[in-house]
Design a protein around this motif. Structure first.
Motif, PDB file in Angstrom:
ATOM      1  N   LYS A   1      -1.721  93.322 -18.625  1.00  0.00           N
ATOM      2  CA  LYS A   1      -1.503  91.591 -18.486  1.00  0.00           C
ATOM      3  C   LYS A   1      -0.610  90.398 -20.221  1.00  0.00           C
ATOM      4  N   THR A   2      -0.715  91.959 -20.833  1.00  0.00           N
ATOM      5  CA  THR A   2       0.037  90.699 -22.613  1.00  0.00           C
ATOM      6  C   THR A   2       1.640  90.864 -22.017  1.00  0.00           C
ATOM      7  N   THR A   3       1.870  92.364 -20.875  1.00  0.00           N
ATOM      8  CA  THR A   3       3.715  92.005 -20.728  1.00  0.00           C
ATOM      9  C   THR A   3       3.914  90.956 -19.540  1.00  0.00           C
ATOM     10  N   GLY A  47       1.528  89.433 -28.838  1.00  0.00           N
ATOM     11  CA  GLY A  47       0.888  90.424 -28.928  1.00  0.00           C
ATOM     12  C   GLY A  47       1.881  91.806 -29.080  1.00  0.00           C
ATOM     13  N   GLU A  48       0.764  92.647 -28.279  1.00  0.00           N
ATOM     14  CA  GLU A  48       1.263  93.863 -28.440  1.00  0.00           C
ATOM     15  C   GLU A  48       1.072  94.507 -27.430  1.00  0.00           C
ATOM     16  N   VAL A  49       2.029  95.208 -26.764  1.00  0.00           N
ATOM     17  CA  VAL A  49       2.654  96.173 -24.929  1.00  0.00           C
ATOM     18  C   VAL A  49       2.226  97.482 -25.143  1.00  0.00           C
ATOM     19  N   VAL A  66      -4.827  98.127 -25.629  1.00  0.00           N
ATOM     20  CA  VAL A  66      -3.538  97.826 -26.811  1.00  0.00           C
ATOM     21  C   VAL A  66      -3.978  96.650 -27.129  1.00  0.00           C
ATOM     22  N   THR A  67      -5.019  95.617 -26.025  1.00  0.00           N
ATOM     23  CA  THR A  67      -4.867  94.715 -26.828  1.00  0.00           C
ATOM     24  C   THR A  67      -6.850  94.590 -27.552  1.00  0.00           C
ATOM     25  N   ILE A  68      -6.947  93.797 -28.803  1.00  0.00           N
ATOM     26  CA  ILE A  68      -8.329  93.776 -29.075  1.00  0.00           C
ATOM     27  C   ILE A  68      -8.894  92.737 -28.961  1.00  0.00           C
ATOM     28  N   TRP A 121      -4.550  82.830 -22.269  1.00  0.00           N
ATOM     29  CA  TRP A 121      -5.469  83.998 -22.764  1.00  0.00           C
ATOM     30  C   TRP A 121      -4.584  85.339 -22.394  1.00  0.00           C
ATOM     31  N   ASP A 122      -4.751  85.820 -23.506  1.00  0.00           N
ATOM     32  CA  ASP A 122      -4.439  87.074 -23.188  1.00  0.00           C
ATOM     33  C   ASP A 122      -5.229  87.884 -24.001  1.00  0.00           C
ATOM     34  N   THR A 123      -6.849  89.239 -22.748  1.00  0.00           N
ATOM     35  CA  THR A 123      -7.641  89.185 -23.497  1.00  0.00           C
ATOM     36  C   THR A 123      -7.913  90.632 -23.441  1.00  0.00           C
TER      37      THR A 123
HETATM   38 MG   LIG Z   1      -2.878  93.889 -23.887  1.00  0.00          MG
END
Ligand SMILES: [Mg+2]
Ligand SMILES: Nc1nc2c(ncn2[C@@H]2O[C@H](COP(=O)(O)OP(=O)(O)OP(=O)(O)O)[C@@H](O)[C@H]2O)c(=O)[nH]1
Length: 484
Positions: A20-22, A33-35, A41-43, A62-64
Motif C-alpha cells: 500500500k505505502t509503495t 511513509g515507511e516501506v 510497517v504502517t501503524i 489514505w494509507d492504512t
Molecule cells: Mg504501509
C-alpha cells in the motif's frame, strides 16, 4: 456520506506487506511513509493530498495499516451485533494484541472516512491460495463501501492478453462480492501512468451524484497535469532526435579512402587492417549520441517525478555494442555490393584498393554505403560528398533505431513507479520492442526527406514530436486500450 463536499477520500487497504505505502508513493509521485518488507510497517492511517484542483477541492489518499490476522478479525466482527461499540470500548486488544487493535482502528477509520476503497492484492499469489482474501472480503462487506481491487506485484511486464487473464482470474474469484466494482492491474513498481486513466474512470463510477462535480474538477486537473508532463517529455525526446539527426563529422577525403579500404578488408579484398579518421568520426558521433541519450534520460526522469540518474556507463556500453554491430559487415553485403555496382565486384575491389580512382570517390562511397544499408548491417552512417569535404552523418536506418530507443526509453520511464525507488535502466520487454518497431515501420518514415524538408531545427523538432506522439499513443492504445 462525504462530510466535506470539497474532499474525496480514497483509502488504500490490504493485507499487511502487500504494498500500500509503495503504491501510494507511485500514485503521489513522492516518498511518503515507511516501506519495508515485513508486517505492520504502517501503524496508523495517514492522509496525503493526491491532487488539489483550482477550486480547492482535494483528492485525499489514505494509507492504512495492513490487515494481519484477518481471519480472526472477520470472525470477531461477525460475532458482534454492534461492532462499532466493540471497536471503541474494547481497549483490551490494544494491550494484548496490538496488530488486531490496529486493524480495528483502521477499518473503523475507513468506514467513517472513505468514499471508495482501493483494495490491493498480491497478484503473484493465486486468490485461492491465500485464506486472508476471503476473510478480508468479509471485513470489507461490513465496511460497506464500493471497492476497486488493484492487482499489485504483477512481476515482469507481460503482453495484454496475459495480463487480462490474470485480471479475469481475480475478477471471477471476487464476483460473489457485489461491493467489488472493478478489478484492475495497478502495480506499484511497474504500472504505467496511462493505466491511471482507467482508475479515475472506475472511481467516478463508484461515486454518488452529489460527489461528481467535485470529482469532475479534480479529474480535469489531473488530466491537465498528466498531459503537461507528457508534452514536456515529447519535447525532450524530439529535441534529442533533432540533435542526432543534425549531427555530423567532417572527413578529410583521405579518411574516406581509409574507410573504403577497411570495408574492402572486411570483405576480404584487402588484407591489411587500417584504422583511420573514419573510425574516429564514428566514435565521435556515437559518443555524442550516447551523451545526449544520457541527458534525455535525466530529463525524462525529472519530468516524470522519479529520482536517480541515467547511468552513462550503461548507455555508453549499449551504444558501443550497437556501433560494433553496425560496423561489422554482414556477409550479405558482399553480394549486394556486387548488385549495386553492376556486378563488378572485382572492379570495385580494385577501386577500393586504389582509393576510388576509377569510379570516383563519391560514387564509390555511395554505392558501398548504399549496399551496406540495403544489407541492413553496417547502415550506421551516410557519407555525403560535400563541395570541399566529405561529411558523415547518421543514416536513415540509424535514425529509425534512435527513434525506437527513444520510444522504449520513454516507455520504461512511464512504467517506472516512484515507489520502486531510484531509477534503474533495464532491458525493455520483447513485446514492447516488437510493438514499437511495428508501429514505427507502419509509418514509413522517410528520415532523409524529413530532414531535407524541415526549414530549421524547430520545424524538424515539430515533425519528430508528431511522430513520437503518434507512436506512443498507438502503443498505449494497444497495451492498455486507453486513448490519452
Ligand atoms: Mg504501509
Ligand atoms: N516486486 C514488487 N514488490 C513490491 C511491490 N509493491 C511493494 N513491494 C514490496 O513489498 C514490500 C512491502 O511494501 P509496503 O509498501 O511497505 O507494504 P504495505 O502494504 O504498506 O505494508 P504495511 O504497511 O505493513 O501494511 C516492500 O518490500 C516493497 O518493496 C510491487 O509492485 N512489486
Amino acid at each position: 456520506m462525504n462530510k466535506d463536499p470539497q474532499k474525496i477520500n480514497l483509502s488504500l487497504v490490504s493485507h499487511t506487506n502487500v504494498g500500500k505505502t509503495t503504491l501510494a508513493r507511485t500514485l503521489l509521485g513522492r516518498d511518503i511513509g515507511e516501506v519495508g518488507d515485513r508486517s505492520h510497517v504502517t501503524i496508523e492511517p495517514e492522509d496525503y493530498v493526491l491532487l488539489r484542483a483550482p477550486d480547492d477541492s482535494e483528492l485525499i489518499l489514505w494509507d492504512t495499516p495492513g490487515f494481519g490476522d484477518s481471519v480472526r478479525l472477520a470472525e470477531r466482527l461477525k460475532a458482534r451485533s454492534n461492532p462499532i461499540g466493540w471497536f471503541t470500548s474494547e481497549i483490551w486488544d490494544r494491550l494484548t494484541d496490538k496488530s488486531l487493535w490496529l486493524n480495528q482502528q483502521a477499518i473503523k477509520h475507513v468506514r467513517d472516512k472513505s468514499l471508495v476503497i482501493l483494495y490491493l492484492v498480491n497478484a503473484s499469489e493465486s486468490p485461492e491460495a491465500v485464506p486472508y482474501v476471503k476473510a478480508e472480503m468479509d471485513i470489507l462487506a461490513w465496511v460497506n463501501k464500493p471497492v476497486i481491487v488493484l492487482l499489485n506485484q504483477m512481476g515482469e511486464a507481460r503482453p495484454p492478453e496475459e495480463e487480462k487473464a490474470e485480471v479475469e482470474l481475480w475478477g471471477d474469484y471476487l464476483k460473489p462480492y457485489s461491493f467489488v466494482k472493478a478489478v484492475m492491474p495497478m502495480d506499484a513498481f511497474a504500472r504505467c501512468w496511462v493505466q491511471e486513466y482507467e482508475l479515475w474512470k472506475e472511481i467516478e463510477s463508484c461515486l454518488s451524484d452529489a460527489d461528481k462535480p467535485t470529482f469532475a474538477s479534480l479529474h480535469a486537473t489531473w488530466i491537465r497535469q498528466k498531459q503537461a508532463l507528457y508534452a514536456s517529455s515529447l519535447e525532450a525526446m524530439a529535441a534529442y532526435m533533432v540533435k542526432v539527426a543534425n549531427d555530423k563529422e567532417v572527413l578529410a577525403s583521405q579518411s574516406l579512402i581509409d574507410r573504403l579500404r577497411s570495408i574492402g578488408r572486411s570483405l576480404g579484398f584487402i588484407k591489411k587492417d587500417l584504422h583511420g579518421a573514419m573510425e574516429d568520426a564514428q566514435v565521435a558521433l556515437s559518443t555524442r549520441a550516447a551523451d545526449w541519450l544520457c541527458t534525455l534520460t535525466q530529463r525524462l526522469i525529472n519530468i516524470n517525478g522519479l529520482e536517480g540518474s541515467g547511468t552513462k556507463a550503461e548507455i555508453l556500453r549499449r551504444m558501443r555494442s550497437d556501433w560494433e554491430t553496425q560496423a561489422t559487415i554482414d556477409p550479405k553485403a558482399a553480394s549486394l555490393l556486387g548488385a549495386v555496382a553492376g556486378g563488378a565486384v572485382s572492379g570495385i575491389a580494385a577501386d577500393i584498393a586504389t582509393g576510388g580512382a576509377t569510379l570516383g570517390l563519391g560514387a564509390l562511397g555511395g554505392a558501398i554505403v548504399g549496399a551496406l544499408g540495403g544489407a541492413g548491417a553496417a547502415a550506421a552512417y551516410n557519407v555525403q560528398k560535400g563541395h570541399k569535404e566529405n561529411i558523415i552523418t547518421w543514416s536513415p536506418a540509424s535514425m529509425e533505431g534512435f527513434l525506437l530507443d527513444t520510444v522504449l526509453l520513454y516507455l520504461a520511464v512511464a512504467h517506472f513507479g516512484r515507489g520502486r525507488g531510484q531509477w534503474e535502466d533495464s532491458e525493455s520487454p520483447a513485446f514492447w520492442k516488437k510493438l514499437a518497431e511495428d508501429i514505427i515501420k507502419a509509418q514509413n518514415i522517410d528520415f532523409k526527406a524529413l530532414k531535407e524538408k524541415a526549414a530549421d531545427a524547430d520545424q524538424l523538432r515539430g515533425e519528430y514530436t508528431k511522430i513520437l506522439d503518434k507512436t506512443l499513443r498507438e502503443i498505449f492504445k494497444s497495451l492498455y486500450g486507453v486513448t490519452i
